[in-house]
Design a protein around this motif. Structure first.
Motif, PDB file in Angstrom:
ATOM      1  N   VAL A  91      -0.397  23.293  -2.221  1.00  0.00           N
ATOM      2  CA  VAL A  91      -0.882  22.721  -2.687  1.00  0.00           C
ATOM      3  C   VAL A  91      -0.161  20.920  -3.246  1.00  0.00           C
ATOM      4  O   VAL A  91      -0.967  19.924  -2.718  1.00  0.00           O
ATOM      5  N   VAL A  92       0.242  21.232  -4.506  1.00  0.00           N
ATOM      6  CA  VAL A  92       0.327  19.325  -4.777  1.00  0.00           C
ATOM      7  C   VAL A  92       1.715  19.599  -4.796  1.00  0.00           C
ATOM      8  O   VAL A  92       2.825  20.021  -5.593  1.00  0.00           O
ATOM      9  N   HIS A  93       2.390  17.904  -4.901  1.00  0.00           N
ATOM     10  CA  HIS A  93       3.254  17.478  -4.777  1.00  0.00           C
ATOM     11  C   HIS A  93       3.565  16.158  -5.843  1.00  0.00           C
ATOM     12  O   HIS A  93       2.438  15.816  -5.964  1.00  0.00           O
ATOM     13  N   ALA A  94       4.783  15.597  -5.713  1.00  0.00           N
ATOM     14  CA  ALA A  94       4.670  14.099  -6.676  1.00  0.00           C
ATOM     15  C   ALA A  94       5.320  12.815  -6.542  1.00  0.00           C
ATOM     16  O   ALA A  94       6.737  13.465  -5.765  1.00  0.00           O
ATOM     17  N   VAL A  95       4.845  12.399  -7.071  1.00  0.00           N
ATOM     18  CA  VAL A  95       6.431  10.770  -6.471  1.00  0.00           C
ATOM     19  C   VAL A  95       6.180   9.960  -7.877  1.00  0.00           C
ATOM     20  O   VAL A  95       5.736   9.948  -8.750  1.00  0.00           O
ATOM     21  N   PHE A  96       7.630  10.127  -8.373  1.00  0.00           N
ATOM     22  CA  PHE A  96       7.458   9.285  -9.995  1.00  0.00           C
ATOM     23  C   PHE A  96       7.886   7.859  -9.758  1.00  0.00           C
ATOM     24  O   PHE A  96       8.328   7.632  -8.759  1.00  0.00           O
ATOM     25  N   GLN A  97       7.996   6.974 -10.456  1.00  0.00           N
ATOM     26  CA  GLN A  97       8.035   5.651 -11.098  1.00  0.00           C
ATOM     27  C   GLN A  97       9.491   5.124 -10.494  1.00  0.00           C
ATOM     28  O   GLN A  97       9.589   4.537  -9.931  1.00  0.00           O
ATOM     29  N   ASP A  98      10.749   5.624 -10.799  1.00  0.00           N
ATOM     30  CA  ASP A  98      11.859   5.737 -10.123  1.00  0.00           C
ATOM     31  C   ASP A  98      12.513   5.904  -8.515  1.00  0.00           C
ATOM     32  O   ASP A  98      13.119   6.942  -9.018  1.00  0.00           O
ATOM     33  N   PRO A  99      12.250   5.554  -8.479  1.00  0.00           N
ATOM     34  CA  PRO A  99      12.795   6.035  -6.716  1.00  0.00           C
ATOM     35  C   PRO A  99      14.479   5.544  -6.868  1.00  0.00           C
ATOM     36  O   PRO A  99      15.177   6.740  -5.896  1.00  0.00           O
ATOM     37  N   SER A 153      17.315   0.193  -0.315  1.00  0.00           N
ATOM     38  CA  SER A 153      16.877  -0.383  -1.084  1.00  0.00           C
ATOM     39  C   SER A 153      15.308   0.002  -2.243  1.00  0.00           C
ATOM     40  O   SER A 153      15.197   1.157  -1.389  1.00  0.00           O
ATOM     41  N   GLY A 154      15.113  -0.237  -2.942  1.00  0.00           N
ATOM     42  CA  GLY A 154      13.605  -0.048  -4.112  1.00  0.00           C
ATOM     43  C   GLY A 154      12.687   0.426  -3.441  1.00  0.00           C
ATOM     44  O   GLY A 154      12.894   2.057  -2.758  1.00  0.00           O
ATOM     45  N   GLN A 156      12.390   0.902   0.075  1.00  0.00           N
ATOM     46  CA  GLN A 156      13.290   2.446   1.017  1.00  0.00           C
ATOM     47  C   GLN A 156      12.661   3.453  -0.320  1.00  0.00           C
ATOM     48  O   GLN A 156      12.421   4.154   0.823  1.00  0.00           O
ATOM     49  N   ARG A 157      13.576   3.418  -0.742  1.00  0.00           N
ATOM     50  CA  ARG A 157      13.492   4.710  -1.116  1.00  0.00           C
ATOM     51  C   ARG A 157      12.221   5.136  -2.159  1.00  0.00           C
ATOM     52  O   ARG A 157      11.825   6.919  -1.465  1.00  0.00           O
ATOM     53  N   GLN A 158      11.528   4.730  -2.349  1.00  0.00           N
ATOM     54  CA  GLN A 158       9.849   5.179  -2.955  1.00  0.00           C
ATOM     55  C   GLN A 158       9.840   6.106  -1.430  1.00  0.00           C
ATOM     56  O   GLN A 158       8.554   6.458  -1.457  1.00  0.00           O
ATOM     57  N   ARG A 159       9.819   4.962  -0.341  1.00  0.00           N
ATOM     58  CA  ARG A 159       9.380   5.258   0.647  1.00  0.00           C
ATOM     59  C   ARG A 159      10.509   6.922   1.249  1.00  0.00           C
ATOM     60  O   ARG A 159       9.205   7.704   2.201  1.00  0.00           O
ATOM     61  N   ILE A 160      10.694   7.294   1.007  1.00  0.00           N
ATOM     62  CA  ILE A 160      11.286   8.628   0.860  1.00  0.00           C
ATOM     63  C   ILE A 160      10.946   9.290  -0.364  1.00  0.00           C
ATOM     64  O   ILE A 160      11.391  10.709   0.661  1.00  0.00           O
ATOM     65  N   CYS A 161      10.987   8.764  -1.007  1.00  0.00           N
ATOM     66  CA  CYS A 161      10.115   9.721  -2.561  1.00  0.00           C
ATOM     67  C   CYS A 161       8.863  10.642  -1.804  1.00  0.00           C
ATOM     68  O   CYS A 161       7.875  10.902  -1.933  1.00  0.00           O
ATOM     69  N   ILE A 162       8.263   9.409  -0.734  1.00  0.00           N
ATOM     70  CA  ILE A 162       6.196   9.880  -0.700  1.00  0.00           C
ATOM     71  C   ILE A 162       6.979  10.701   0.630  1.00  0.00           C
ATOM     72  O   ILE A 162       6.054  11.459   1.116  1.00  0.00           O
ATOM     73  N   ALA A 163       8.022  10.528   1.526  1.00  0.00           N
ATOM     74  CA  ALA A 163       7.944  10.985   2.901  1.00  0.00           C
ATOM     75  C   ALA A 163       8.109  13.059   2.226  1.00  0.00           C
ATOM     76  O   ALA A 163       7.890  13.633   2.493  1.00  0.00           O
ATOM     77  N   ARG A 164       9.078  13.226   1.198  1.00  0.00           N
ATOM     78  CA  ARG A 164       9.591  14.297   0.583  1.00  0.00           C
ATOM     79  C   ARG A 164       8.084  14.914   0.069  1.00  0.00           C
ATOM     80  O   ARG A 164       8.374  15.557  -0.120  1.00  0.00           O
ATOM     81  N   ALA A 165       7.116  14.089  -0.535  1.00  0.00           N
ATOM     82  CA  ALA A 165       6.099  14.486  -1.490  1.00  0.00           C
ATOM     83  C   ALA A 165       4.942  15.420   0.264  1.00  0.00           C
ATOM     84  O   ALA A 165       4.423  16.290  -0.299  1.00  0.00           O
ATOM     85  N   LEU A 166       5.526  14.332   0.598  1.00  0.00           N
ATOM     86  CA  LEU A 166       4.207  14.500   2.582  1.00  0.00           C
ATOM     87  C   LEU A 166       4.710  16.045   3.254  1.00  0.00           C
ATOM     88  O   LEU A 166       3.829  16.420   4.102  1.00  0.00           O
ATOM     89  N   ALA A 184       6.583  -7.201  -6.618  1.00  0.00           N
ATOM     90  CA  ALA A 184       5.167  -6.906  -5.933  1.00  0.00           C
ATOM     91  C   ALA A 184       4.614  -7.216  -4.394  1.00  0.00           C
ATOM     92  O   ALA A 184       3.989  -6.548  -4.243  1.00  0.00           O
ATOM     93  N   LEU A 185       5.851  -7.848  -3.690  1.00  0.00           N
ATOM     94  CA  LEU A 185       5.223  -7.631  -1.737  1.00  0.00           C
ATOM     95  C   LEU A 185       5.628  -5.931  -1.712  1.00  0.00           C
ATOM     96  O   LEU A 185       4.483  -5.753  -0.454  1.00  0.00           O
ATOM     97  N   VAL A 186       6.641  -5.842  -2.185  1.00  0.00           N
ATOM     98  CA  VAL A 186       7.286  -4.086  -2.056  1.00  0.00           C
ATOM     99  C   VAL A 186       6.252  -3.484  -2.359  1.00  0.00           C
ATOM    100  O   VAL A 186       5.476  -2.195  -1.748  1.00  0.00           O
ATOM    101  N   GLN A 187       5.818  -4.061  -3.432  1.00  0.00           N
ATOM    102  CA  GLN A 187       3.918  -2.973  -3.682  1.00  0.00           C
ATOM    103  C   GLN A 187       2.562  -3.393  -3.158  1.00  0.00           C
ATOM    104  O   GLN A 187       2.416  -2.129  -2.901  1.00  0.00           O
ATOM    105  N   ALA A 188       3.055  -3.972  -3.133  1.00  0.00           N
ATOM    106  CA  ALA A 188       1.950  -4.055  -1.660  1.00  0.00           C
ATOM    107  C   ALA A 188       2.015  -3.660  -0.827  1.00  0.00           C
ATOM    108  O   ALA A 188       0.959  -2.394  -0.112  1.00  0.00           O
ATOM    109  N   LYS A 189       2.850  -3.873  -0.059  1.00  0.00           N
ATOM    110  CA  LYS A 189       3.756  -2.526   1.522  1.00  0.00           C
ATOM    111  C   LYS A 189       3.281  -1.030   0.825  1.00  0.00           C
ATOM    112  O   LYS A 189       3.312  -0.481   2.023  1.00  0.00           O
ATOM    113  N   VAL A 190       4.075  -0.251   0.119  1.00  0.00           N
ATOM    114  CA  VAL A 190       3.406   0.693  -0.994  1.00  0.00           C
ATOM    115  C   VAL A 190       2.283   1.053  -0.530  1.00  0.00           C
ATOM    116  O   VAL A 190       2.035   2.261  -0.060  1.00  0.00           O
ATOM    117  N   LEU A 191       1.530   0.612  -1.510  1.00  0.00           N
ATOM    118  CA  LEU A 191       0.589   0.594  -1.535  1.00  0.00           C
ATOM    119  C   LEU A 191      -0.721   1.033  -0.047  1.00  0.00           C
ATOM    120  O   LEU A 191      -0.686   1.696  -0.724  1.00  0.00           O
TER     121      LEU A 191
END
Ligand SMILES: Nc1ncnc2c1ncn2[C@@H]1O[C@H](COP(=O)(O)OP(=O)(O)OP(=O)(O)O)[C@@H](O)[C@H]1O
Ligand SMILES: [Mg+2]
Length: 262
Positions: A91-99, A153-154, A156-166, A184-191
């Motif tokens: 039911v619950v998955h997670a994404v953490f700060q440091d990809p 890249s950082g 892209q790694r965070q997107r892998i973490c999001i895929a793992r959570a999904l 900031a730019l990548v942050q906006a894209k991930v949001l």
């Protein structure tokens, strides 16, 4: 931000009832915290460093045991037992700060995305389909499946973490400062990606951040934490425009651009 409006008539996915957490050395990281996350909504948790945000996420993920209080999953009491953890896993998955540290450097993207599916009993064609979908969701390509974290890249790694959570199709994703390590730019894209996925999937987010600008963009409701206490909780528009607690006012005063922002 989701379109979830009234949640009063549905069962929360996860609920903390009067939860406290006192660490060895008598640090009270959570002090009588009550919080609910309903299907499809985003609850933002804000507060300065050390206010207990990560402890809250760990308690909610059954990685830390509350010293007192009660945890509920879909209305049922849960604990740190194996049975509860198994239920939570679906039911619950997670994404953490440091990809960087949250991906196994020896796992390819394919292995990373397969990992959460094993315990859910998903294999074969179904697993393949889930992986391809999760990959497409975060805008990575099939060719990326063979690559290792070091090749990304950082952002892209965070997107892998999001895929793992999904990939396990959870009802709730707990995100602990998911964009803090990104520029900031990548942050906006991930949001934007997270918002798009929520609109498509109706997944709920418990979004932990110290950044009021971020919470203003994503959250339907906000809980403001100070020294382990939720000092104020409510609809984000209301809390951000008309803060009641002095600490919330103080937090907002330090980020003038959030005021009056829509
Ligand atoms: N395992 C632990 N043992 C002892 N104390 C801890 C432990 N984990 C957290 N704490 C303490 O609990 C308090 C809350 O920490 P927590 O990491 O939850 O804060 P946070 O709001 O996530 O901060 P940040 O914004 O810096 O990530 C802090 O005083 C911290 O030192
Ligand atoms: Mg933290």
């Amino acid at each position: 931000m989701s379109t979830a409006v009234s949640s009063a008539d549905s069962t929360p996915i996860i609920e903390l009832r009067n939860v406290s957490k006192v660490f060895l050395g008598s640090v009270t990281a959570l002090d009588d915290v009550s919080l609910q996350v309903f299907p499809g909504e985003t609850v933002g948790v804000v507060g300065e460093s050390g206010s207990g945000k990560t402890t809250l996420s760990k308690v909610a993920l059954l990685l830390e045991e509350p010293t007192s209080g009660e945890m509920r999953l879909l209305g049922e009491p849960i604990s740190l037992s194996k049975e509860s953890r198994n239920k939570l896993r679906g039911v619950v998955h997670a994404v953490f700060q440091d990809p960087y540290s949250s991906l196994n450097p020896r796992f390819t993207v394919r292995q990373t995305l397969l990992e959460p599916l094993g315990p859910l009993g998903i294999k074969g064609d179904e697993a393949k389909e889930r992986i391809m979908q999760a990959l497409a969701d975060v805008e990575l390509s099939e060719g990326d499946l063979r690559k290792y974290p070091a090749q990304f890249s950082g952002g892209q790694r965070q997107r892998i973490c999001i895929a793992r959570a999904l990939v396990g199709r959870p009802s709730l994703i707990i995100l602990d400062e998911p964009t803090s390590s990104l520029d900031a730019l990548v942050q906006a894209k991930v949001l934007n990606l997270l918002l798009k996925l929520q609109a498509e999937r109706n997944v709920a987010y418990l979004f932990i951040t110290h950044d009021l600008g971020v919470v203003n963009r994503v959250a339907d409701r906000i809980a403001v934490m100070q020294h382990g206490v939720v000092v104020e909780q409510g609809l984000s528009a209301q809390v951000l425009r008309n803060p009641e607690h002095p600490y919330t006012k103080q937090l907002l005063a330090s980020v003038p651009r959030v005021k009056g922002d829509s």
